[in-house]
Scaffold this motif. Structure first.
Motif, mmCIF file in Angstrom:
data_model
loop_
_atom_site.group_PDB
_atom_site.id
_atom_site.type_symbol
_atom_site.label_atom_id
_atom_site.label_comp_id
_atom_site.label_asym_id
_atom_site.label_seq_id
_atom_site.Cartn_x
_atom_site.Cartn_y
_atom_site.Cartn_z
ATOM 1 N N LEU A 3 0.827 -1.204 0.000
ATOM 2 C CA LEU A 3 0.000 0.000 0.000
ATOM 3 C C LEU A 3 0.862 1.255 0.000
ATOM 4 N N THR A 4 1.926 1.225 0.781
ATOM 5 C CA THR A 4 2.845 2.367 0.818
ATOM 6 C C THR A 4 3.513 2.561 -0.534
ATOM 7 N N GLY A 5 3.991 1.459 -1.138
ATOM 8 C CA GLY A 5 4.673 1.554 -2.416
ATOM 9 C C GLY A 5 3.757 2.023 -3.524
ATOM 10 N N LEU A 6 2.543 1.525 -3.553
ATOM 11 C CA LEU A 6 1.596 1.946 -4.584
ATOM 12 C C LEU A 6 1.245 3.417 -4.430
ATOM 13 N N GLY A 7 1.140 3.861 -3.181
ATOM 14 C CA GLY A 7 0.834 5.267 -2.962
ATOM 15 C C GLY A 7 1.967 6.176 -3.365
ATOM 16 N N THR B 234 6.859 9.353 -8.057
ATOM 17 C CA THR B 234 8.288 9.070 -8.145
ATOM 18 C C THR B 234 9.093 10.287 -8.600
ATOM 19 N N ASP B 235 8.506 11.116 -9.453
ATOM 20 C CA ASP B 235 9.218 12.323 -9.880
ATOM 21 C C ASP B 235 9.464 13.253 -8.690
ATOM 22 N N PHE B 236 8.447 13.365 -7.848
ATOM 23 C CA PHE B 236 8.605 14.182 -6.646
ATOM 24 C C PHE B 236 9.684 13.602 -5.732
ATOM 25 N N ILE C 86 6.945 4.137 5.727
ATOM 26 C CA ILE C 86 7.309 5.290 4.891
ATOM 27 C C ILE C 86 8.700 5.795 5.266
ATOM 28 N N GLY C 87 8.976 5.851 6.567
ATOM 29 C CA GLY C 87 10.298 6.276 7.009
ATOM 30 C C GLY C 87 11.390 5.340 6.522
ATOM 31 N N PHE D 50 14.007 2.965 -1.194
ATOM 32 C CA PHE D 50 13.448 1.733 -1.748
ATOM 33 C C PHE D 50 12.728 1.979 -3.059
ATOM 34 N N LEU D 51 12.148 3.171 -3.212
ATOM 35 C CA LEU D 51 11.466 3.527 -4.450
ATOM 36 C C LEU D 51 12.329 4.509 -5.229
#
Length: 206
Positions: free
Chosen positions: A51-55, A60-62, A126-127, A134-135
């Protein structure tokens, strides 16, 4: 994959209610019921990581243009969590263990629901994602598949190790050991957070 293993271990490592439940089941019912409880918790952590990764994948640009700022913020989150973990009572939130499942599937289910009922873990994930980058835009789909599988594997390895250790020392294990382990983990997370905080600030201003 190495980052995923670390994230999986660190997400599972803090000895909160689920950790106490696994230790209690190891002491009372043996290693494998506790291990499958941990597997359920690991699956719940994986769901929250997805869920965190999809959000975050939509921005990704940001992330690419604000990596240093995110690293600082993520490191602050880790340091706050480390402070909480250092002073928290690991048995405070543990509900009385009245349930005695008759199958590993029930152990698995209770572990999953016990962990999934705490959505605040998202902030910790997220932290960690920000701290370990990771992303990243250069990662392909297969990188993420391997990464998320590694997160699950890291969590499984943690619970395998915990249940193995507790089973071996079950005659000598007590709540003071949990306090000590919590504080050691808090120290490790704090050091990682401080390192990321300093690194992020240096990239911002130097």
């Amino acid at each position: 994959m190495f980052r995923g293993l670390l994230i999986g271990i660190l997400v599972s490592a803090p000895m909160g209610p689920i950790g106490m439940l696994c230790i209690q089941r190891t002491l009372n019912r043996g290693r494998w019921p506790a291990f499958f409880t941990g597997v359920g918790a690991a699956l719940s952590d994986l769901v929250y990581c997805l869920l965190t990764g999809l959000g975050l994948s939509f921005v990704t640009d940001f992330i690419e243009s604000n990596q240093s700022i995110l690293q600082v913020i993520g490191s602050v989150v880790l340091m706050i969590y480390a402070a909480y973990l250092f002073v928290a009572n690991p048995s405070k939130a543990l509900q009385p263990a009245a349930m005695h499942p008759n199958s590993y599937w029930k152990d698995f289910g209770t572990g999953f629901l016990f962990t999934f009922s705490n959505p605040l873990i998202l902030f910790f994930i997220i932290g960690l994602f920000a701290r370990f980058s990771f992303l990243a835009p250069e990662f392909k789909a297969y990188h993420y598949v391997g990464g998320y599988l590694s997160i699950f594997l890291g969590a499984i390895l943690w619970w395998f190790g915990v249940t193995y250790f507790v089973n071996k020392v079950r005659r000598h294990f007590n709540i003071r050991s949990m306090w000590l382990l919590n504080r050691i983990l808090a120290g490790v997370i704090l050091i990682m957070g401080l390192f990321g905080f300093v690194t992020g600030l240096s990239e911002l201003f130097f």
